[in-house]
Design a protein around this motif. Structure first.
Motif, PDB file in Angstrom:
ATOM      1  N   THR A 180      41.635  74.001  70.396  1.00 56.90           N
ATOM      2  CA  THR A 180      40.887  72.993  71.152  1.00 56.90           C
ATOM      3  C   THR A 180      41.261  71.556  70.847  1.00 56.90           C
ATOM      4  O   THR A 180      40.967  70.669  71.647  1.00 56.90           O
ATOM      5  CB  THR A 180      39.375  73.161  70.876  1.00 56.90           C
ATOM      6  N   TYR A 233      37.505  68.595  79.983  1.00 58.91           N
ATOM      7  CA  TYR A 233      37.469  68.930  78.556  1.00 58.91           C
ATOM      8  C   TYR A 233      38.351  67.931  77.816  1.00 58.91           C
ATOM      9  O   TYR A 233      39.434  67.595  78.322  1.00 58.91           O
ATOM     10  CB  TYR A 233      37.967  70.360  78.307  1.00 58.91           C
ATOM     11  N   PRO A 245      27.944  72.491  79.460  1.00 63.23           N
ATOM     12  CA  PRO A 245      29.082  73.408  79.626  1.00 63.23           C
ATOM     13  C   PRO A 245      28.946  74.256  80.874  1.00 63.23           C
ATOM     14  O   PRO A 245      27.843  74.662  81.255  1.00 63.23           O
ATOM     15  CB  PRO A 245      29.044  74.248  78.352  1.00 63.23           C
ATOM     16  N   TRP A 286      34.853  76.819  79.200  1.00 61.56           N
ATOM     17  CA  TRP A 286      35.473  75.818  78.333  1.00 61.56           C
ATOM     18  C   TRP A 286      35.691  74.500  79.055  1.00 61.56           C
ATOM     19  O   TRP A 286      36.555  73.707  78.696  1.00 61.56           O
ATOM     20  CB  TRP A 286      36.786  76.334  77.733  1.00 61.56           C
ATOM     21  N   THR A 287      34.932  74.242  80.099  1.00 60.20           N
ATOM     22  CA  THR A 287      34.916  72.926  80.733  1.00 60.20           C
ATOM     23  C   THR A 287      33.469  72.475  80.845  1.00 60.20           C
ATOM     24  O   THR A 287      32.537  73.237  80.569  1.00 60.20           O
ATOM     25  CB  THR A 287      35.573  72.939  82.119  1.00 60.20           C
TER      26      THR A 287
END
Length: 264
Positions: free
Chosen positions: A110, A145, A171, A175-176
């Motif tokens: 990440t 992100y 969220p 993962w965005t």
């Protein structure tokens, strides 16, 4: 979790059954492991929290080094766990074996990840006349992100700092993240509104403009749409007629060819 951890979970379940037999036939036991990082891994705090029927009753805090009870049930469980030296050693080691280790794994995935935001502007009208009532202009920023982001509203290149509200970021589950920024304002003819986004994935701020449609422009769009629909219908009809004629001509030629081979 390992053998020690599995044994501790069985022990905890047994303790609950023994100390709360009135609801032993129907209950929910939940465990959460949390890692709290301060300046990377310079200072890490590990928490293991237990919930019984959605109520937290006991937790382990690595900063304190033992289990802390939050209810009467938790006091009995905490005493049992704190007296188990092997289990307590295991819990203390989770700062390194669980938190620090997972930080390194996740950080490689990440840390350098950047996803540019997408933007959509919509208007929520509070009346039929666009120019007589206050409205909410909503700047929907999504698919970005990391989570850190700054969104500004401008009206005719003047930043709007009042009547602006934020929802999120939160969220999206992939993962965005998504953020809604609402501007409550009156709209005048000739106004230009701009939603400006600052994010680490962007080399320069992203600016998306919105202008109210005038009655003439809306009318022109409607007329253009009607003309396009009519022309499309004409082309379809002409194509269908030509196709049917060609099919009829082909059938006639085939019939005549067949008649020529019939013997006298």
């Amino acid at each position: 979790m390992g053998t020690v951890g599995i044994a501790a979970v069985f022990l905890l379940s047994a303790l609950i059954l023994i100390t709360d037999l009135t609801s032993a036939q129907d209950y929910m036991l939940e465990e959460k492991s949390e890692c709290h990082y301060n300046n990377g891994t310079e200072r890490v705090r590990f928490l293991r929290r237990y919930f019984y029927n959605q109520e937290e009753f006991v937790y382990f805090d690595s900063d304190i080094g033992k289990y802390i009870a939050k209810t009467e049930l938790g006091r009995f469980v905490a005493d049992q766990f704190n007296s188990d030296k092997e289990w307590m050693e295991y819990e203390k080691n989770n700062v390194q074996s669980f938190c620090v280790h997972n930080y390194g794994v996740l950080h490689t995935v990440t840390a350098d990840r950047r996803v540019k935001p997408s933007v959509k502007i919509s208007v929520m009208a509070s009346g039929d006349d666009l120019y007589r009532h206050k409205h909410s202009l909503i700047c929907n920023v999504y698919g970005f992100y990391p989570v850190g982001i700054e969104v500004k509203w401008f009206r005719n290149e003047q930043e709007q700092t009042t009547q602006v509200s934020y929802s999120g970021p939160h969220p999206d589950g992939d993962w965005t993240n998504q953020l809604l920024v609402d501007l409550e304002t009156e709209i005048q003819k000739g106004d230009k509104f701009t939603c400006e986004i600052h994010h680490r994935s962007l080399e320069s701020p992203l600016r998306v403009e919105w202008k109210p449609e005038t009655p003439d422009s809306a009318k022109n769009k409607m007329v253009t749409g009607i003309i396009g629909f009519v022309l499309g219908a004409i082309f379809i009809v002409v194509g269908l007629v030509l196709y049917l004629r060609s099919q009829k001509a082909t059938s006639t030629i085939r019939v005549r060819g067949t008649e020529a081979f019939i013997p006298n």
